[in-house]
Design an enzyme around this catalytic site. Structure first.
Site, PDB file in Angstrom:
ATOM      1  N   SER A 482      -7.662  49.760  13.106  1.00  0.00           N
ATOM      2  CA  SER A 482      -8.237  48.449  13.337  1.00  0.00           C
ATOM      3  C   SER A 482      -9.586  48.519  14.061  1.00  0.00           C
ATOM      4  CB  SER A 482      -7.220  47.586  14.093  1.00  0.00           C
ATOM      5  OG  SER A 482      -7.515  46.227  13.980  1.00  0.00           O
ATOM      6  N   ASP A 493     -21.682  55.039   9.522  1.00  0.00           N
ATOM      7  CA  ASP A 493     -22.655  54.402   8.628  1.00  0.00           C
ATOM      8  C   ASP A 493     -24.083  54.509   9.163  1.00  0.00           C
ATOM      9  OD1 ASP A 493     -20.785  53.697   6.740  1.00  0.00           O
ATOM     10  OD2 ASP A 493     -20.457  51.683   7.542  1.00  0.00           O
ATOM     11  N   LYS A 507      -5.884  50.086   8.651  1.00  0.00           N
ATOM     12  CA  LYS A 507      -5.579  48.661   8.788  1.00  0.00           C
ATOM     13  C   LYS A 507      -6.881  47.883   8.944  1.00  0.00           C
ATOM     14  CE  LYS A 507      -2.750  45.173  10.915  1.00  0.00           C
ATOM     15  NZ  LYS A 507      -3.809  44.174  10.949  1.00  0.00           N
TER      16      LYS A 507
END
Length: 705
Positions: A482, A493, A507
């Site tokens: 999460s 990224d 999740k």
């Protein structure tokens, strides 16, 4: 997993559920008559439940993230989900029962929308009838069971999920004869004499029979509704009025207990995860995917909780702080329900400061120079929302604490780089994940959230200040979920640092709780996407540098859950790549692997994973006493060998036998505290960070030339 801010997911009631229809009243009557003849009073749906089912159906159609039609295919999925939730191991219902129920397979979609619950209750009543039959059979079998039966060469399947339904009562009876025999054998091999083993099992079965005769309409409704809701996704759940009360208590963080997130798993209560800083996590013996079969208060007799409702088990485990609870559990590694161990835990409140970020420094030698690598461990993404709402200026939060730790690490001799350890971090506050990412970038987006209406909202770094711009490695594992995946995904990224470890939980969904006329509905209404466009759902975050994980991914992780939302992608948002990992990843991994090939701790990890895979591949277990003894001794010897090899690396004396190791674990449990130390993965993270610094420097030098 632990969820996000107000969308937190504390008690995961992943029970399942199933069917309805007034047109099927004739079948209901015939089933009721059969149940009544078996001494079981058939359950019938109540008015409030019918209204709630229509409310749930409307809410799913309108508000759930996943858009799907209530059609024949959907009905078929609910049907299969219901049967699996009731009898996933195919131990109670027979093929003739399934054939009879087939008439409902494609009728549920219309029945559910109209609040027609009869078919679901028909199936539940039949299941209950078969359950009572089996419990009575076990009690009768114990009366005539003989110890000489352990000399026969018989086996029992360790997993019947993919086995066919029993053709008839005779076949089902043989399955249960072997199961009772296996339980008897396990008790005898654990040290009980045969008569005591029979008496204890008989008491357990009598208690189960008594409880099974106390089922109520709400039990059938809750299982049925969850079979319906979890076809949408495993985190969309119905909470009965009593379960809702437990859910709300947990949301307020006023629960005193062991600090574990639990869910229903057929007849069992399964551990989903351990709360960082909680009593169970500190005690160290309870693990994710363990199944709780018994609970005792202090030194009192253990109460068997197989077949209990989740809220009842939670109530039994919960208790005043500084009191002791003993759990009898089936370890995740065990192949049989009869193989259990006891775990002793001192109850306490999970204090915010015990979940707080903490730091240390690892000193390494590199090219004749001493290097200092800072490590910040973040057990969860927390914030003291109450203090924040009260206007207190010094309230605790992950981002605030990490900022202070960074200042402390850089003071004095400073650090040559930073490792952020998110292993075991199941998530927490979305806002904290966003703000924490902002400490490591100047400005920009951190995550995208797409709602059920397909609207996409990116979250931005709220603070333009760059608090730490130095070399960074982020450690993750299968239990990182999460909010942890949001942070790790954003760092990856941006090219801001190296992600290292095993693939994360996966999740990537957001839940909200909606009140019903009867209970509550926790519903998935949004999904997380990385700024590069890919979802964190299902696949999780794949590290740049992989380290195998001893956690079995077939038992733990989003992709291990039925009906999990799939991975997909949306458009990327505009963000600056701070560096490119591609040119150095090959060399980075080669250096890492060369070190790990020589690392004795890594070799032990591979041995542990191989042992788990061997255990998982075992499909049957002997019911012959001598053969079973050999199987147990071989398994204990393999486990003890790993333990002693680790002790040898630390310069500690080996345990003489398996029993001595178990006694040691009991002593450690009584202390209820484990010493935190630098493990080999953390140390390797520091090594990889220094490799990263060197390779980046060479790359920049080459580019300049």
């Amino acid at each position: 997993m632990n969820m996000i801010k107000k969308y937190t997911l504390p008690l995961a009631l992943l029970v399942f559920v199933g069917l309805t229809g007034n047109a099927l009243t004739d079948s209901l009557l015939s089933t009721d008559e059969a149940a009544a003849s078996a001494g079981f009073s058939p359950l019938v749906p109540e008015r409030d439940q019918r209204d709630a089912s229509m409310h749930i159906a409307r809410s799913l159609l309108v508000n759930h993230y996943r858009k799907q039609d209530f059609d024949r295919e959907f009905s078929s999925q609910v049907f299969d989900n219901y049967l699996k939730s009731l009898d996933g191991q195919k131990l109670y219902l027979m093929q003739s029962d399934i054939d009879e129920f087939e008439r409902y397979r494609h009728q549920l979609h219309s029945a559910l929308k109209n609040g027609q619950l009869d078919p679901g209750f028909v199936i539940y009543n039949r299941y209950q009838e078969r359950l009572l039959e089996r419990l009575r059979y076990q009690i009768d079998y114990l009366k005539t069971a003989k110890e000489s039966e352990f000399n026969q060469d018989e086996y029992i399947l360790t997993d019947r999920e993919k086995a066919p339904w029993a053709k008839n009562r005779e076949e089902l009876t043989d399955i249960w004869r072997r199961r009772v025999k296996s339980s008897l054998l396990a008790s005898v091999l654990s040290g009980e004499d045969f008569k005591t083993a029979k008496d204890n099992l008989n008491k357990r079965f009598e208690n189960q029979l008594k409880r099974s005769n106390q089922v109520r309409s709400e039990d059938a409704f809750q299982v049925y509704m969850n079979a319906f809701t979890t076809v949408y996704d495993p985190h969309t759940n119905y909470f009965s009025p009593q379960s809702s009360e437990n859910f709300n208590i947990n949301m307020r963080l006023s629960l005193e207990g062991i600090g574990a997130v639990l869910q229903s798993d057929n007849e069992y209560t399964k551990v989903v995860r351990l709360v960082p800083g909680g009593p169970a996590e500190k005690q160290g013996q309870l693990k994710p995917a363990d199944r709780i079969v018994g609970v005792a208060q202090g030194d009192e007799e253990i109460v068997n909780v197989i077949g209990w409702r989740l809220d009842e088990v939670v109530e039994l485990i919960r208790g005043p702080k500084h009191s002791v609870v003993r759990l009898e559990v089936i370890p995740a590694s065990s192949k049989l329900e009869s193989e259990t161990r006891q775990v002793r835990i001192l109850r306490d409140k999970v204090k915010l400061e015990e979940q707080a970020a903490n730091s240390q420094i690892i000193e390494l030698e590199r090219n004749g120079q001493k290097k200092r690598v800072g490590v910040i461990q973040i057990p969860t993404f927390y914030a003291d929302f109450q203090a924040m709402q009260n206007g207190e200026e010094d309230y605790k939060s992950t981002t605030r604490d990490v900022r202070v730790l960074l200042d402390e690490l850089r003071a004095g001799a400073g650090i040559d780089g930073l490792v952020v350890d998110l292993r075991g971090n199941g998530g927490g506050s979305l806002d904290e994940a966003n703000q924490l990412t902002g400490l490591f970038i100047d400005r920009g987006p951190t995550v995208q959230i797409r709602g059920a209406n397909n609207r996409v909202d990116p979250l931005e770094d709220p603070d333009p200040a760059l608090v730490y711009g130095g070399p960074l490695v982020v450690l993750v594992d299968r239990m990182s979920a999460s909010a942890s995946e949001i942070f790790a995904g954003a760092i990856q990224d941006y090219g801001r640092g190296v992600i290292m470890g095993s693939r994360t939980f996966g999740k990537g969904t957001v839940q909200a709780v909606r009140p019903l006329n009867h209970g509550q509905l926790k519903i998935t209404q949004a999904k997380f996407y990385r700024i590069s466009g890919g979802s964190t759902q299902h696949k999780g975050v794949l590290p740049d540098v992989l380290i195998p994980d001893a956690i079995d991914p077939t038992k733990v992780g989003e992709d291990a859950l039925d009906h999990a939302l799939p991975w997909d992608s949306i458009n990327a948002v505009s963000y600056p790549r701070l560096s490119e990992m591609g040119p150095i990843l090959g060399d980075l991994n080669q250096r890492h692997l060369r070190r790990f090939e020589k690392d004795p701790e890594f070799k032990l990890l591979l041995e542990e994973i191989a042992l788990i895979e061997k255990q998982n591949a075992q499909q049957q277990v002997s019911l012959n006493r001598k053969t079973r003894e050999i199987e147990i001794k071989e398994a204990e010897a393999a486990q003890l060998s790993l333990v002693n090899k680790r002790r040898s690396l630390k310069g500690e004396p080996p345990f003489k036998n398996f029993e001595e190791w178990e006694d040691y674990l009991e002593q450690q449990a009584a202390a209820s505290e484990r010493k935190k130390e630098v493990d080999f993965v953390m140390r390797e993270g520091a090594e990889v960070l220094l490799d990263y610094v060197e390779l980046q420097s060479k790359l920049l030098t080459a580019d300049a030339a």
